[in-house]
Design an enzyme around this catalytic site. Sequence first.
Site, PDB file in Angstrom:
ATOM      1  N   ARG A 123       0.857  -1.174   0.000  1.00  0.00           N
ATOM      2  CA  ARG A 123       0.000   0.000   0.000  1.00  0.00           C
ATOM      3  C   ARG A 123       0.898   1.230   0.000  1.00  0.00           C
ATOM      4  O   ARG A 123       1.643   1.457   0.965  1.00  0.00           O
ATOM      5  CB  ARG A 123      -0.909  -0.020   1.236  1.00  0.00           C
ATOM      6  CG  ARG A 123      -1.728   1.221   1.361  1.00  0.00           C
ATOM      7  CD  ARG A 123      -2.597   1.292   2.602  1.00  0.00           C
ATOM      8  NE  ARG A 123      -3.062   2.665   2.660  1.00  0.00           N
ATOM      9  CZ  ARG A 123      -3.166   3.408   3.741  1.00  0.00           C
ATOM     10  NH1 ARG A 123      -2.920   2.897   4.935  1.00  0.00           N
ATOM     11  NH2 ARG A 123      -3.536   4.655   3.657  1.00  0.00           N
ATOM     12  N   GLU A 158      -7.383   8.353   6.319  1.00  0.00           N
ATOM     13  CA  GLU A 158      -7.682   9.017   7.587  1.00  0.00           C
ATOM     14  C   GLU A 158      -8.165  10.460   7.469  1.00  0.00           C
ATOM     15  O   GLU A 158      -7.510  11.387   7.972  1.00  0.00           O
ATOM     16  CB  GLU A 158      -6.457   8.980   8.506  1.00  0.00           C
ATOM     17  CG  GLU A 158      -6.009   7.582   8.853  1.00  0.00           C
ATOM     18  CD  GLU A 158      -4.924   7.540   9.927  1.00  0.00           C
ATOM     19  OE1 GLU A 158      -4.375   8.590  10.287  1.00  0.00           O
ATOM     20  OE2 GLU A 158      -4.627   6.429  10.412  1.00  0.00           O
ATOM     21  N   TYR A 164      -4.403   1.828  15.807  1.00  0.00           N
ATOM     22  CA  TYR A 164      -3.187   1.979  16.619  1.00  0.00           C
ATOM     23  C   TYR A 164      -3.425   1.734  18.101  1.00  0.00           C
ATOM     24  O   TYR A 164      -2.700   1.000  18.740  1.00  0.00           O
ATOM     25  CB  TYR A 164      -2.542   3.357  16.386  1.00  0.00           C
ATOM     26  CG  TYR A 164      -1.884   3.408  15.025  1.00  0.00           C
ATOM     27  CD1 TYR A 164      -0.577   2.985  14.855  1.00  0.00           C
ATOM     28  CD2 TYR A 164      -2.595   3.804  13.899  1.00  0.00           C
ATOM     29  CE1 TYR A 164       0.025   2.968  13.612  1.00  0.00           C
ATOM     30  CE2 TYR A 164      -1.998   3.790  12.637  1.00  0.00           C
ATOM     31  CZ  TYR A 164      -0.692   3.375  12.508  1.00  0.00           C
ATOM     32  OH  TYR A 164      -0.109   3.350  11.274  1.00  0.00           O
ATOM     33  N   ASN A 184      -7.460   1.643   9.938  1.00  0.00           N
ATOM     34  CA  ASN A 184      -6.136   1.834  10.521  1.00  0.00           C
ATOM     35  C   ASN A 184      -6.322   1.820  12.032  1.00  0.00           C
ATOM     36  O   ASN A 184      -7.069   2.639  12.578  1.00  0.00           O
ATOM     37  CB  ASN A 184      -5.548   3.198  10.126  1.00  0.00           C
ATOM     38  CG  ASN A 184      -5.282   3.322   8.636  1.00  0.00           C
ATOM     39  OD1 ASN A 184      -5.417   2.361   7.873  1.00  0.00           O
ATOM     40  ND2 ASN A 184      -4.912   4.513   8.219  1.00  0.00           N
TER      41      ASN A 184
HETATM   42  C1  GBH Z   1      -1.358   7.044  10.762  1.00  0.00           C
HETATM   43  O1  GBH Z   1      -1.994   7.977  11.572  1.00  0.00           O
HETATM   44  C2  GBH Z   1      -1.008   7.658   9.437  1.00  0.00           C
HETATM   45  O2  GBH Z   1      -1.879   7.223   8.415  1.00  0.00           O
HETATM   46  C3  GBH Z   1       0.424   7.426   9.019  1.00  0.00           C
HETATM   47  O3  GBH Z   1       0.750   8.285   7.983  1.00  0.00           O
HETATM   48  C4  GBH Z   1       1.317   7.577  10.224  1.00  0.00           C
HETATM   49  O4  GBH Z   1       2.668   7.566   9.875  1.00  0.00           O
HETATM   50  C5  GBH Z   1       1.012   6.444  11.163  1.00  0.00           C
HETATM   51  O5  GBH Z   1      -0.349   6.389  11.460  1.00  0.00           O
HETATM   52  C6  GBH Z   1       1.790   6.499  12.473  1.00  0.00           C
HETATM   53  O6  GBH Z   1       1.473   7.640  13.197  1.00  0.00           O
HETATM   54  O7  GBH Z   1      -1.951  10.035  22.195  1.00  0.00           O
HETATM   55  O8  GBH Z   1      -2.007   7.678  22.539  1.00  0.00           O
HETATM   56  O9  GBH Z   1      -4.039   8.810  22.062  1.00  0.00           O
HETATM   57  C7  GBH Z   1      -2.085   7.618  12.934  1.00  0.00           C
HETATM   58  C8  GBH Z   1      -3.294   8.122  13.662  1.00  0.00           C
HETATM   59  C9  GBH Z   1      -4.025   9.265  15.607  1.00  0.00           C
HETATM   60  C10 GBH Z   1      -2.723   7.346  15.909  1.00  0.00           C
HETATM   61  C11 GBH Z   1      -3.667   9.776  16.943  1.00  0.00           C
HETATM   62  C12 GBH Z   1      -2.372   7.838  17.313  1.00  0.00           C
HETATM   63  C13 GBH Z   1      -3.059   9.356  19.155  1.00  0.00           C
HETATM   64  C14 GBH Z   1      -2.310   8.506  20.112  1.00  0.00           C
HETATM   65  N1  GBH Z   1      -2.979   8.461  15.031  1.00  0.00           N
HETATM   66  N2  GBH Z   1      -3.386   8.703  17.871  1.00  0.00           N
HETATM   67  S1  GBH Z   1      -2.620   8.798  21.846  1.00  0.00           S
END
Ligand code: GBH
Length: 454
Positions: free
Chosen positions: A83, A172, A296, A294
Amino acid sequence: TVPDASTPLPRFPADFLWGVSASAQQTEGAVDEGGRGRSSWDAFSERPGRIKDGSDSRVATDHYHRYREDVALLRELGAGAFRFSVAWPRVVPDGDGAVNARGLDFYDRLVDALLTAGVTPVPTLFHWDTPLALEERGGWLRRETVGHFAAYADAVAARLGDRVDRWITLNEPAELTLLGYGIGQHAPGRQLLFDALPAAHHQLLGHGLAVQALRARGARNIGIANSHGPTWPASGSAADTGAADLYDLLLNRLFADPLLLGRYPDDDLAALLPGPVAEDLAVIAQPLDWYGLNYYQPTRVGAPLPGGAPTDFGGIALPPELPFAPREIGGYPRTGFGWPVVPAALTELLLSFRDRYGDRLPPVIITENGCAYDGIDDRERIAFLDGHLRALHTAMAAGVDVRGYFVWSLTDNFEWAEGYTQRFGLVHIDYPTQVRTPKASFRWLRDAWRAQRG
Ligand code: GBH
Protein backbone atom coordinates in the site's frame (compact mmCIF):
# COMPACT_ATOMS: atom_id res chain seq x y z
CA THR A 1 8.97 -7.01 29.30
CA VAL A 2 8.49 -8.71 25.98
CA PRO A 3 5.64 -11.25 25.81
CA ASP A 4 6.57 -14.62 24.39
CA ALA A 5 5.99 -14.64 20.66
CA SER A 6 7.39 -18.08 19.98
CA THR A 7 4.08 -19.95 19.73
CA PRO A 8 2.97 -20.17 16.09
CA LEU A 9 0.21 -17.81 15.06
CA PRO A 10 -3.27 -19.18 14.45
CA ARG A 11 -4.04 -20.02 10.85
CA PHE A 12 -5.53 -17.25 8.68
CA PRO A 13 -7.49 -17.98 5.47
CA ALA A 14 -5.35 -19.06 2.51
CA ASP A 15 -6.39 -16.03 0.41
CA PHE A 16 -5.80 -13.51 3.24
CA LEU A 17 -4.04 -10.39 1.94
CA TRP A 18 -0.77 -9.74 3.80
CA GLY A 19 0.83 -6.40 3.12
CA VAL A 20 2.76 -3.38 4.30
CA SER A 21 1.87 0.30 3.97
CA ALA A 22 3.65 3.59 3.29
CA SER A 23 2.81 7.04 1.92
CA ALA A 24 4.26 9.46 -0.61
CA GLN A 25 5.04 12.49 1.56
CA GLN A 26 6.67 10.27 4.19
CA THR A 27 9.00 8.39 1.83
CA GLU A 28 9.44 9.72 -1.70
CA GLY A 29 11.55 12.84 -1.28
CA ALA A 30 12.50 14.29 -4.70
CA VAL A 31 10.03 17.09 -4.07
CA ASP A 32 11.41 19.24 -6.89
CA GLU A 33 11.79 16.49 -9.47
CA GLY A 34 9.68 15.23 -12.34
CA GLY A 35 7.56 18.37 -12.44
CA ARG A 36 6.04 17.82 -8.97
CA GLY A 37 4.21 20.80 -7.51
CA ARG A 38 4.39 21.82 -3.86
CA SER A 39 2.24 20.20 -1.21
CA SER A 40 0.63 21.49 1.97
CA TRP A 41 3.26 19.51 3.94
CA ASP A 42 6.19 21.00 2.00
CA ALA A 43 5.08 24.46 3.09
CA PHE A 44 4.07 23.44 6.63
CA SER A 45 7.44 21.87 7.42
CA GLU A 46 9.23 25.07 6.39
CA ARG A 47 7.44 26.98 9.15
CA PRO A 48 9.71 27.20 12.21
CA GLY A 49 8.79 25.00 15.14
CA ARG A 50 6.25 22.84 13.34
CA ILE A 51 8.36 19.66 13.05
CA LYS A 52 9.90 18.34 16.25
CA ASP A 53 13.46 17.82 14.94
CA GLY A 54 13.31 20.78 12.55
CA SER A 55 13.36 18.36 9.63
CA ASP A 56 11.27 18.19 6.45
CA SER A 57 10.46 15.58 3.82
CA ARG A 58 12.54 16.94 0.95
CA VAL A 59 14.56 13.71 0.90
CA ALA A 60 12.68 11.43 3.33
CA THR A 61 13.69 7.83 2.50
CA ASP A 62 14.51 8.77 -1.09
CA HIS A 63 11.97 6.17 -2.20
CA TYR A 64 11.48 8.06 -5.49
CA HIS A 65 15.01 7.04 -6.48
CA ARG A 66 15.33 3.84 -4.44
CA TYR A 67 11.96 2.23 -5.12
CA ARG A 68 13.63 -0.77 -6.79
CA GLU A 69 15.49 -1.47 -3.56
CA ASP A 70 12.25 -1.12 -1.61
CA VAL A 71 10.44 -3.48 -3.96
CA ALA A 72 13.29 -5.99 -3.52
CA LEU A 73 12.75 -5.73 0.26
CA LEU A 74 9.02 -6.38 -0.18
CA ARG A 75 9.85 -9.46 -2.18
CA GLU A 76 12.33 -10.68 0.43
CA LEU A 77 9.69 -10.09 3.11
CA GLY A 78 7.18 -12.14 1.15
CA ALA A 79 4.60 -9.32 1.18
CA GLY A 80 1.54 -10.08 -0.90
CA ALA A 81 0.68 -6.41 -1.31
CA PHE A 82 2.17 -2.94 -0.98
CA ARG A 83 0.00 0.00 0.00
CA PHE A 84 1.62 3.24 -1.20
CA SER A 85 0.10 6.63 -1.94
CA VAL A 86 0.10 8.66 -5.11
CA ALA A 87 1.19 12.27 -4.52
CA TRP A 88 -1.55 14.49 -5.92
CA PRO A 89 0.97 17.36 -6.48
CA ARG A 90 3.10 15.05 -8.63
CA VAL A 91 0.16 14.28 -10.88
CA VAL A 92 -1.55 17.67 -10.90
CA PRO A 93 1.18 20.12 -9.81
CA ASP A 94 -1.09 23.12 -9.31
CA GLY A 95 -4.07 21.09 -8.11
CA ASP A 96 -6.57 22.08 -10.77
CA GLY A 97 -4.62 22.38 -14.01
CA ALA A 98 -2.90 20.08 -16.45
CA VAL A 99 -1.95 16.52 -15.64
CA ASN A 100 1.81 16.05 -15.36
CA ALA A 101 2.60 12.85 -17.29
CA ARG A 102 6.09 12.66 -15.75
CA GLY A 103 4.54 12.46 -12.30
CA LEU A 104 2.43 9.50 -13.37
CA ASP A 105 5.51 7.90 -14.96
CA PHE A 106 6.92 7.29 -11.48
CA TYR A 107 3.86 5.33 -10.33
CA ASP A 108 3.81 3.50 -13.64
CA ARG A 109 7.36 2.26 -12.98
CA LEU A 110 6.55 1.44 -9.36
CA VAL A 111 3.44 -0.57 -10.30
CA ASP A 112 5.37 -2.52 -12.94
CA ALA A 113 8.21 -3.25 -10.51
CA LEU A 114 5.71 -4.49 -7.90
CA LEU A 115 3.89 -6.71 -10.37
CA THR A 116 7.17 -8.17 -11.61
CA ALA A 117 8.06 -8.96 -7.98
CA GLY A 118 4.68 -10.64 -7.45
CA VAL A 119 3.44 -7.91 -5.07
CA THR A 120 -0.08 -6.50 -5.53
CA PRO A 121 -0.02 -2.69 -5.81
CA VAL A 122 -2.60 -0.95 -3.60
CA PRO A 123 -2.46 2.80 -4.30
CA THR A 124 -4.05 5.34 -1.97
CA LEU A 125 -5.10 8.43 -3.91
CA PHE A 126 -4.70 10.86 -1.03
CA HIS A 127 -2.56 10.62 2.09
CA TRP A 128 -2.64 14.26 3.32
CA ASP A 129 -0.41 15.93 0.68
CA THR A 130 -2.82 18.49 -0.73
CA PRO A 131 -1.46 20.54 -3.65
CA LEU A 132 -0.32 23.80 -2.06
CA ALA A 133 -2.10 25.93 -4.65
CA LEU A 134 -5.42 24.43 -3.53
CA GLU A 135 -4.50 24.63 0.16
CA GLU A 136 -3.80 28.34 -0.21
CA ARG A 137 -7.38 28.78 -1.40
CA GLY A 138 -8.75 26.89 1.63
CA GLY A 139 -7.98 23.29 0.74
CA TRP A 140 -10.59 20.82 1.96
CA LEU A 141 -12.58 23.59 3.62
CA ARG A 142 -13.71 24.57 0.12
CA ARG A 143 -16.17 22.57 -1.94
CA GLU A 144 -14.25 23.40 -5.13
CA THR A 145 -11.39 21.13 -4.01
CA VAL A 146 -13.66 18.10 -4.20
CA GLY A 147 -14.16 18.37 -7.96
CA HIS A 148 -10.43 18.79 -8.51
CA PHE A 149 -9.83 15.66 -6.47
CA ALA A 150 -12.26 13.68 -8.64
CA ALA A 151 -10.51 14.89 -11.81
CA TYR A 152 -7.17 13.80 -10.33
CA ALA A 153 -8.63 10.38 -9.43
CA ASP A 154 -9.74 9.98 -13.04
CA ALA A 155 -6.23 10.80 -14.31
CA VAL A 156 -4.64 8.21 -12.03
CA ALA A 157 -7.17 5.53 -13.00
CA ALA A 158 -6.69 6.31 -16.70
CA ARG A 159 -2.98 5.69 -16.37
CA LEU A 160 -2.73 2.83 -13.85
CA GLY A 161 -6.13 1.18 -14.16
CA ASP A 162 -4.99 -1.51 -16.58
CA ARG A 163 -2.67 -2.95 -13.89
CA VAL A 164 -4.10 -1.88 -10.53
CA ASP A 165 -6.85 -4.12 -9.16
CA ARG A 166 -7.27 -2.68 -5.65
CA TRP A 167 -7.69 0.98 -4.70
CA ILE A 168 -7.92 3.22 -1.64
CA THR A 169 -9.42 6.69 -1.97
CA LEU A 170 -8.45 8.55 1.22
CA ASN A 171 -6.24 7.99 4.22
CA GLU A 172 -7.68 9.02 7.59
CA PRO A 173 -9.83 12.05 6.82
CA ALA A 174 -10.49 12.21 10.58
CA GLU A 175 -6.84 12.94 11.34
CA LEU A 176 -6.54 15.60 8.64
CA THR A 177 -9.71 17.26 9.91
CA LEU A 178 -8.76 17.17 13.59
CA LEU A 179 -4.99 17.61 13.46
CA GLY A 180 -4.68 19.68 10.26
CA TYR A 181 -7.71 21.99 10.34
CA GLY A 182 -8.93 21.59 13.94
CA ILE A 183 -5.87 22.06 16.15
CA GLY A 184 -3.03 22.84 13.74
CA GLN A 185 -0.62 20.08 14.72
CA HIS A 186 -0.44 18.93 11.09
CA ALA A 187 -0.56 20.75 7.74
CA PRO A 188 -2.14 23.09 6.91
CA GLY A 189 -1.76 24.20 10.53
CA ARG A 190 -5.22 25.71 10.97
CA GLN A 191 -6.83 25.98 14.43
CA LEU A 192 -10.49 26.13 13.59
CA LEU A 193 -11.78 23.67 16.22
CA PHE A 194 -15.39 22.86 15.26
CA ASP A 195 -15.21 25.15 12.23
CA ALA A 196 -12.97 22.44 10.73
CA LEU A 197 -16.02 20.22 10.12
CA PRO A 198 -16.50 21.25 6.47
CA ALA A 199 -13.12 19.60 5.79
CA ALA A 200 -14.62 16.31 6.99
CA HIS A 201 -17.67 16.59 4.75
CA HIS A 202 -15.64 17.64 1.72
CA GLN A 203 -13.18 14.79 2.12
CA LEU A 204 -16.06 12.32 2.39
CA LEU A 205 -17.66 13.82 -0.72
CA GLY A 206 -14.27 13.68 -2.46
CA HIS A 207 -14.13 10.01 -1.56
CA GLY A 208 -17.58 9.42 -3.10
CA LEU A 209 -16.73 11.25 -6.31
CA ALA A 210 -13.42 9.40 -6.55
CA VAL A 211 -15.26 6.08 -6.22
CA GLN A 212 -17.46 7.14 -9.14
CA ALA A 213 -14.45 8.26 -11.19
CA LEU A 214 -12.59 5.01 -10.54
CA ARG A 215 -15.62 2.84 -11.34
CA ALA A 216 -16.24 4.79 -14.55
CA ARG A 217 -12.75 3.60 -15.56
CA GLY A 218 -13.60 0.00 -14.69
CA ALA A 219 -11.79 -0.11 -11.34
CA ARG A 220 -12.72 -2.82 -8.83
CA ASN A 221 -12.01 -3.52 -5.15
CA ILE A 222 -12.31 0.07 -3.94
CA GLY A 223 -12.00 0.93 -0.26
CA ILE A 224 -11.00 3.72 2.12
CA ALA A 225 -8.48 3.74 5.01
CA ASN A 226 -10.13 5.30 8.06
CA SER A 227 -8.50 5.56 11.47
CA HIS A 228 -10.57 4.06 14.24
CA GLY A 229 -10.13 2.97 17.81
CA PRO A 230 -12.33 2.25 20.83
CA THR A 231 -13.07 5.21 23.10
CA TRP A 232 -13.04 4.36 26.79
CA PRO A 233 -14.75 6.79 29.17
CA ALA A 234 -12.48 7.98 32.01
CA SER A 235 -15.18 7.09 34.55
CA GLY A 236 -18.86 6.21 34.75
CA SER A 237 -19.85 9.82 35.55
CA ALA A 238 -22.27 11.55 33.20
CA ALA A 239 -19.66 14.24 32.44
CA ASP A 240 -17.02 11.68 31.43
CA THR A 241 -19.31 9.35 29.47
CA GLY A 242 -20.79 12.35 27.64
CA ALA A 243 -17.34 13.67 26.74
CA ALA A 244 -16.21 10.21 25.61
CA ASP A 245 -19.34 9.83 23.50
CA LEU A 246 -18.66 13.12 21.72
CA TYR A 247 -15.04 12.12 21.06
CA ASP A 248 -16.17 8.75 19.71
CA LEU A 249 -18.72 10.50 17.51
CA LEU A 250 -16.07 12.80 16.02
CA LEU A 251 -13.32 10.21 15.49
CA ASN A 252 -15.31 7.09 14.66
CA ARG A 253 -18.98 7.56 13.74
CA LEU A 254 -18.58 10.88 11.90
CA PHE A 255 -16.44 9.13 9.30
CA ALA A 256 -17.94 5.63 9.25
CA ASP A 257 -21.70 6.36 9.45
CA PRO A 258 -21.93 8.45 6.25
CA LEU A 259 -20.06 5.76 4.31
CA LEU A 260 -21.83 2.74 5.76
CA LEU A 261 -25.27 4.05 6.81
CA GLY A 262 -25.68 7.01 4.46
CA ARG A 263 -26.28 9.47 7.28
CA TYR A 264 -24.40 11.58 9.78
CA PRO A 265 -24.48 10.32 13.38
CA ASP A 266 -26.00 13.49 14.77
CA ASP A 267 -28.52 15.91 13.28
CA ASP A 268 -27.18 19.00 15.05
CA LEU A 269 -23.76 18.23 13.68
CA ALA A 270 -25.09 17.58 10.17
CA ALA A 271 -26.78 21.00 10.31
CA LEU A 272 -23.33 22.62 10.66
CA LEU A 273 -22.11 21.09 7.40
CA PRO A 274 -22.04 23.07 4.15
CA GLY A 275 -23.77 22.31 0.86
CA PRO A 276 -26.65 20.02 -0.09
CA VAL A 277 -25.75 17.47 2.59
CA ALA A 278 -28.58 15.01 1.86
CA GLU A 279 -27.68 14.83 -1.85
CA ASP A 280 -24.00 14.55 -1.00
CA LEU A 281 -24.70 11.62 1.32
CA ALA A 282 -26.05 9.62 -1.61
CA VAL A 283 -22.67 10.03 -3.32
CA ILE A 284 -20.70 9.38 -0.12
CA ALA A 285 -22.60 6.18 0.69
CA GLN A 286 -22.07 4.32 -2.57
CA PRO A 287 -21.39 0.74 -1.59
CA LEU A 288 -17.73 0.03 -0.97
CA ASP A 289 -16.05 -3.20 -1.99
CA TRP A 290 -14.25 -3.29 1.34
CA TYR A 291 -13.66 -1.08 4.37
CA GLY A 292 -10.12 -0.25 5.53
CA LEU A 293 -9.36 0.33 9.19
CA ASN A 294 -6.14 1.83 10.52
CA TYR A 295 -5.82 0.80 14.15
CA TYR A 296 -3.19 1.98 16.62
CA GLN A 297 -4.63 2.28 20.12
CA PRO A 298 -7.73 2.91 22.22
CA THR A 299 -8.26 6.36 23.73
CA ARG A 300 -9.50 7.09 27.23
CA VAL A 301 -11.53 10.27 27.29
CA GLY A 302 -13.08 12.36 30.02
CA ALA A 303 -14.61 15.77 30.60
CA PRO A 304 -12.32 18.80 30.16
CA LEU A 305 -9.83 19.24 32.98
CA PRO A 306 -10.73 21.78 35.66
CA GLY A 307 -9.02 25.15 35.33
CA GLY A 308 -8.95 25.07 31.53
CA ALA A 309 -5.58 23.30 31.27
CA PRO A 310 -4.57 21.96 27.85
CA THR A 311 -4.47 18.15 27.66
CA ASP A 312 -1.48 16.26 26.43
CA PHE A 313 -2.55 14.03 23.54
CA GLY A 314 0.51 11.98 22.63
CA GLY A 315 2.72 15.08 22.73
CA ILE A 316 0.03 17.33 21.24
CA ALA A 317 -1.33 20.07 23.51
CA LEU A 318 -5.07 19.97 22.89
CA PRO A 319 -6.72 23.35 23.41
CA PRO A 320 -8.71 23.61 26.66
CA GLU A 321 -11.80 24.85 24.80
CA LEU A 322 -12.46 21.34 23.46
CA PRO A 323 -15.38 19.70 25.27
CA PHE A 324 -13.39 16.51 25.99
CA ALA A 325 -9.93 15.60 27.27
CA PRO A 326 -7.97 12.43 26.49
CA ARG A 327 -6.57 10.79 29.62
CA GLU A 328 -3.68 8.44 30.28
CA ILE A 329 -4.29 4.72 29.85
CA GLY A 330 -2.25 2.98 32.54
CA GLY A 331 -1.38 -0.66 32.98
CA TYR A 332 -0.18 -1.47 29.46
CA PRO A 333 3.23 -1.43 27.79
CA ARG A 334 3.92 1.65 25.69
CA THR A 335 5.48 2.12 22.28
CA GLY A 336 8.42 4.47 21.79
CA PHE A 337 5.81 7.11 20.93
CA GLY A 338 4.15 6.56 24.31
CA TRP A 339 1.01 5.00 22.87
CA PRO A 340 -0.42 2.13 24.95
CA VAL A 341 -0.15 -1.35 23.43
CA VAL A 342 -3.63 -2.90 23.70
CA PRO A 343 -4.17 -5.73 21.22
CA ALA A 344 -7.52 -6.67 22.76
CA ALA A 345 -8.84 -3.25 21.73
CA LEU A 346 -8.46 -4.32 18.08
CA THR A 347 -10.83 -7.23 18.76
CA GLU A 348 -13.14 -4.83 20.59
CA LEU A 349 -13.07 -2.37 17.69
CA LEU A 350 -13.90 -5.00 15.09
CA LEU A 351 -16.74 -6.43 17.17
CA SER A 352 -18.14 -2.93 17.74
CA PHE A 353 -18.10 -2.32 13.98
CA ARG A 354 -19.93 -5.56 13.33
CA ASP A 355 -22.51 -4.68 16.00
CA ARG A 356 -23.09 -1.12 14.79
CA TYR A 357 -23.04 -1.70 11.02
CA GLY A 358 -24.15 -5.34 10.69
CA ASP A 359 -24.82 -6.28 7.06
CA ARG A 360 -23.89 -2.79 5.90
CA LEU A 361 -20.23 -3.46 6.77
CA PRO A 362 -18.39 -4.82 3.74
CA PRO A 363 -15.36 -7.09 4.20
CA VAL A 364 -12.73 -5.36 6.32
CA ILE A 365 -9.02 -4.96 5.71
CA ILE A 366 -6.69 -3.62 8.41
CA THR A 367 -4.90 -1.05 6.25
CA GLU A 368 -2.47 0.08 8.99
CA ASN A 369 -1.27 -1.30 12.30
CA GLY A 370 2.17 -0.82 13.77
CA CYS A 371 4.32 0.88 16.36
CA ALA A 372 7.33 3.14 16.83
CA TYR A 373 10.42 1.74 18.55
CA ASP A 374 14.11 2.48 18.14
CA GLY A 375 16.69 -0.13 17.30
CA ILE A 376 17.23 -2.99 14.90
CA ASP A 377 16.77 -5.79 17.45
CA ASP A 378 13.15 -4.71 17.84
CA ARG A 379 11.66 -7.46 19.98
CA GLU A 380 8.94 -5.08 21.20
CA ARG A 381 7.68 -4.72 17.62
CA ILE A 382 7.57 -8.50 17.27
CA ALA A 383 5.49 -8.70 20.44
CA PHE A 384 3.24 -5.90 19.17
CA LEU A 385 2.60 -7.59 15.82
CA ASP A 386 2.18 -11.02 17.37
CA GLY A 387 -0.37 -9.71 19.87
CA HIS A 388 -2.35 -7.76 17.27
CA LEU A 389 -2.47 -10.67 14.81
CA ARG A 390 -3.85 -12.92 17.55
CA ALA A 391 -6.42 -10.24 18.47
CA LEU A 392 -7.38 -9.97 14.80
CA HIS A 393 -7.82 -13.72 14.56
CA THR A 394 -10.04 -13.67 17.65
CA ALA A 395 -12.35 -11.15 15.96
CA MET A 396 -12.43 -13.28 12.80
CA ALA A 397 -13.24 -16.40 14.82
CA ALA A 398 -16.14 -14.41 16.30
CA GLY A 399 -17.45 -13.86 12.79
CA VAL A 400 -16.01 -10.52 11.60
CA ASP A 401 -15.18 -10.80 7.90
CA VAL A 402 -11.57 -9.56 7.69
CA ARG A 403 -9.69 -10.17 4.43
CA GLY A 404 -6.27 -8.62 4.98
CA TYR A 405 -3.75 -6.96 7.29
CA PHE A 406 -1.13 -4.31 6.43
CA VAL A 407 1.73 -3.32 8.72
CA TRP A 408 2.68 0.35 9.04
CA SER A 409 5.37 0.64 7.72
CA LEU A 410 7.88 -0.98 5.35
CA THR A 411 10.71 1.38 6.33
CA ASP A 412 11.26 4.08 8.92
CA ASN A 413 10.03 7.34 7.42
CA PHE A 414 9.02 10.98 7.95
CA GLU A 415 6.59 10.76 10.87
CA TRP A 416 4.79 14.07 10.20
CA ALA A 417 5.12 16.55 13.11
CA GLU A 418 7.53 14.12 14.81
CA GLY A 419 9.96 14.36 11.90
CA TYR A 420 12.38 11.43 11.90
CA THR A 421 12.25 10.91 15.68
CA GLN A 422 9.71 8.06 15.55
CA ARG A 423 10.65 4.90 13.65
CA PHE A 424 7.76 2.70 12.48
CA GLY A 425 9.71 0.57 9.96
CA LEU A 426 10.25 -3.16 9.62
CA VAL A 427 13.38 -1.89 7.88
CA HIS A 428 15.73 0.60 9.54
CA ILE A 429 16.89 3.64 7.56
CA ASP A 430 20.23 5.26 8.28
CA TYR A 431 19.23 8.71 7.03
CA PRO A 432 22.72 10.12 6.29
CA THR A 433 23.49 7.18 3.96
CA GLN A 434 19.97 5.90 3.21
CA VAL A 435 21.22 2.40 3.97
CA ARG A 436 18.31 0.02 4.57
CA THR A 437 18.71 -2.68 7.23
CA PRO A 438 15.94 -5.20 7.94
CA LYS A 439 15.09 -5.34 11.64
CA ALA A 440 14.41 -8.49 13.69
CA SER A 441 10.67 -7.88 13.14
CA PHE A 442 11.21 -8.09 9.37
CA ARG A 443 12.59 -11.62 9.71
CA TRP A 444 9.89 -12.59 12.20
CA LEU A 445 7.13 -11.39 9.86
CA ARG A 446 8.73 -13.06 6.85
CA ASP A 447 8.79 -16.37 8.73
CA ALA A 448 5.25 -15.92 10.06
CA TRP A 449 3.93 -15.25 6.54
CA ARG A 450 5.91 -18.20 5.19
CA ALA A 451 4.34 -20.45 7.83
CA GLN A 452 0.88 -19.21 6.80
CA ARG A 453 1.58 -20.17 3.20
CA GLY A 454 3.17 -23.51 4.08
C1 GBH B 1 -1.36 7.04 10.76
O1 GBH B 1 -1.99 7.98 11.57
C2 GBH B 1 -1.01 7.66 9.44
O2 GBH B 1 -1.88 7.22 8.41
C3 GBH B 1 0.42 7.43 9.02
O3 GBH B 1 0.75 8.29 7.98
C4 GBH B 1 1.32 7.58 10.22
O4 GBH B 1 2.67 7.57 9.88
C5 GBH B 1 1.01 6.44 11.16
O5 GBH B 1 -0.35 6.39 11.46
C6 GBH B 1 1.79 6.50 12.47
O6 GBH B 1 1.47 7.64 13.20
O7 GBH B 1 -1.95 10.03 22.20
O8 GBH B 1 -2.01 7.68 22.54
O9 GBH B 1 -4.04 8.81 22.06
C7 GBH B 1 -2.09 7.62 12.93
C8 GBH B 1 -3.29 8.12 13.66
C9 GBH B 1 -4.03 9.26 15.61
C10 GBH B 1 -2.72 7.35 15.91
C11 GBH B 1 -3.67 9.78 16.94
C12 GBH B 1 -2.37 7.84 17.31
C13 GBH B 1 -3.06 9.36 19.16
C14 GBH B 1 -2.31 8.51 20.11
N1 GBH B 1 -2.98 8.46 15.03
N2 GBH B 1 -3.39 8.70 17.87
S1 GBH B 1 -2.62 8.80 21.85
